[in-house]
Design an enzyme around this catalytic site. Structure first.
Site, PDB file in Angstrom:
ATOM      1  N   GLY A  52       0.766  -1.239   0.000  1.00  0.00           N
ATOM      2  CA  GLY A  52       0.000   0.000   0.000  1.00  0.00           C
ATOM      3  C   GLY A  52       0.794   1.285   0.000  1.00  0.00           C
TER       4      GLY A  52
ATOM      5  N   HIS B 146     -38.458   5.954 -13.956  1.00  0.00           N
ATOM      6  CA  HIS B 146     -38.829   7.343 -13.654  1.00  0.00           C
ATOM      7  C   HIS B 146     -39.568   7.392 -12.328  1.00  0.00           C
ATOM      8  CE1 HIS B 146     -40.187  11.434 -14.204  1.00  0.00           C
ATOM      9  NE2 HIS B 146     -41.404  11.030 -13.859  1.00  0.00           N
TER      10      HIS B 146
END
Ligand code: FAD
Ligand code: NAD
Length: 466
Positions: free
Chosen positions: A144, A444
């Site tokens: 990391g 919608h």
């Protein structure tokens, strides 16, 4: 000595996902982590805690600024209990890291707590709680990154801090000066301005989020300015000094003048550096390049053929999902498969509100590559769903090839864009055209309708609702 098919050094999203995939593919797997909790930067001091604080501070902002317009009245003063907020964040982190312990057990992965360092290309020495030595045919470096700093800044981690400290402050800063208007500066800046801090962002480039589409930077800058943050763009920080509880930041502006900012906290968020300290990579014949990254080829293989590297410690975007993809990629490569990652289609998200998300090429990149493209853009304010919830800021922009109509980039800022971007990634994975997206039914009323409308605008400039 315990022997493994694969040993992984580092348990962030790269390392732990690689471990799970290796175990799924039938390999005897070990993971070594120097801290007592698994999950790396992302789970402990990155993605998860920052999103917990963004959510808590968002609730506070809603309660103090927006409930009233919805007809919700709360008698009395609404206050922040920072200790409780930070405590909740920690319990979210604890639950999440605990989940990784469970996944390691479930997949029969041996976990070693301690610092892993190479003895040679097949042996790792572990120092710490589970001290000893293990042997592995294949090794994955997933160590990391750590916050980077500017050479002249002394981080005291009390008043001059990195993101790690900013996630566990004991008081709400009166004035937080943030060096770097990138992802960390803006996400944590938003947390603290919502909680009541004055926030000043000092950014070297002429815009915030300099690697993203310029339109997104401009729109998010407006949001911060509306919240009375000082956005000091094109300012190069020269010095940071602490005197008692005061922090003084001096920066040079475009005209070459020295400008001074005084605050009680300074967050340094100028990027992160790959982390290989203590790894003794040279003992295994693993090259580290001049950027401090572990050098890898297209198979993510290092200069030692049985050793691979993934995530923040190698080239590319420092993102949890990029590390995860690479973890799976390497596990499958070791198992003899031929996996593939399309780096162009790894989305980038900033979890401010409105959320910012993007995938594929920016307009700046297409211009630089001399690609002829067309643009379809649709504002959230034209959506019924956005007006219903009161989240009308932002837009979706689709860039498509002028001749073939293939979608080349999607850039959006607005409510729920972190989730909406997945539709763009899916479409681009299947090399969809803007017309393909525009012909799919979108429920919608939803925020996703903005994607369809932007696609219509890109196809034939025929968005329906503007
Ligand atoms: P890391 O997560 O850094 O893990 C590496 C692990 O290796 C660490 O646990 C470390 O202790 C261990 N280690 C190192 N050396 C050794 C050794 N020699 N022996 C044993 N163990 C060792 N990304 C996103 O995609 N989305 C986000 O929302 C996001 N938010 C972020 C917010 C903040 C504040 C920060 C700081 C980062 C954020 N990121 C985000 C970036 C993300 O956290 C990283 O890209 C990701 O964690 C990289 O994963 P990794 O597995 O490569 O490394
Ligand atoms: P960053 O690269 O996103 O931003 C750093 C900013 O600091 C840039 O805008 C840069 O121009 C500026 N800067 C550099 N030197 C400066 C100087 N001397 N004076 C003023 N400004 C200066 O880095 P970050 O915000 O620290 O984040 C680190 C990494 O963590 C990023 O790569 C990011 O991908 C990852 N991260 C991701 C997320 C997410 O996905 N939502 C969230 C947080 C962090």
């Amino acid at each position: 000595m315990n022997s493994y098919d694969v040993a992984i050094i580092g348990s962030g999203p790269g390392g732990y996902v690689a471990a799970i995939r290796c175990a799924q593919l039938g390999m005897k797997t070990a993971i070594i982590e120097k801290y007592s909790t698994l999950g790396g930067t992302c789970l402990n001091v990155g993605c998860i805690p920052s999103k917990a604080l963004l959510s808590s501070s968002h609730h506070y902002e809603e309660a103090t600024k927006h409930f009233e317009e919805h007809g919700i009245e709360i008698p009395g003063e609404i206050k922040v209990n920072l200790e409780k907020m930070i405590g909740r964040k920690q319990s979210v982190v604890d639950q999440t890291t605990g989940g990784i312990d469970f996944l390691m057990k479930k997949n029969k992965i041996d976990v070693y707590e301690g610092l892993g360092s190479f003895k040679d290309a097949t042996h790792i020495i572990i120092e710490g709680k589970d001290a000893g030595e293990i042997e592995a045919k294949n090794i994955i470096i997933a160590t990391g990154s750590k916050p980077s700093n500017l050479p002249f800044i002394e981080l005291d981690k009390e008043r001059i801090i990195t993101s790690t400290e900013a996630l566990k402050l004991k008081e709400i800063p009166k004035h937080m000066i943030i060096i770097g208007g990138g992802v960390i500066g803006l996400e944590l800046g938003q947390v603290y301005y919502r909680l009541g801090s004055q926030v000043t962002v000092v950014e070297y480039m002429d815009r915030i989020l300099p690697t993203m589409d310029a339109g997104l930077s401009k729109e998010l800058n407006k949001v911060f300015k509306k919240a009375k943050c000082k956005m000091m763009l094109s300012h190069k920080v020269q010095s940071v000094e602490r005197i008692g509880d005061e922090v003084i930041v001096k920066a040079e502006n475009k005209k070459g003048e020295l400008v001074e900012f005084k605050g009680d906290y300074c967050l340094v968020s100028v990027g992160r550096r790959p982390y290989t300290d203590g790894l003794n990579a040279e003992a295994a014949g693993v090259n580290i390049n001049d950027k401090g990254q572990v050098d890898v080829n297209d198979h993510l293989q290092t200069s030692a053929s049985n050793i691979y590297a993934i995530g923040d410690v190698i080239k590319g975007a420092m993102l949890a999902h990029k590390a995860e993809e690479e973890g799976v990629f390497v596990a499958e490569t070791i198992a003899g498969q031929k996996p593939h990652i399309d780096y162009n289609l790894i989305p980038g998200v900033v979890y401010t509100w409105p959320e910012v998300a993007a995938v594929g090429k920016t307009e700046e990149e297409l211009k630089a590559d001399n690609v002829e493209y067309k643009v379809g853009q649709f504002p959230f304010r034209a959506l019924g769903r956005a007006r219903a919830s009161g989240d009308i800021d932002g837009f979706v922009k689709i860039l498509a090839d002028k001749v073939t109509d293939e979608v080349l980039g999607v850039h959006m800022i607005g409510a729920r864009c972190a989730d909406l971007i997945a539709e763009a990634v899916t479409a681009m994975e299947f090399r969809a055209s803007a017309e393909d997206i525009s012909r799919m039914s979108h429920a919608h009323p939803t925020f996703a309708e903005a994607v369809k409308e932007a696609a219509l605008a890109a196809t034939e400039d025929r968005a329906l609702h503007v």
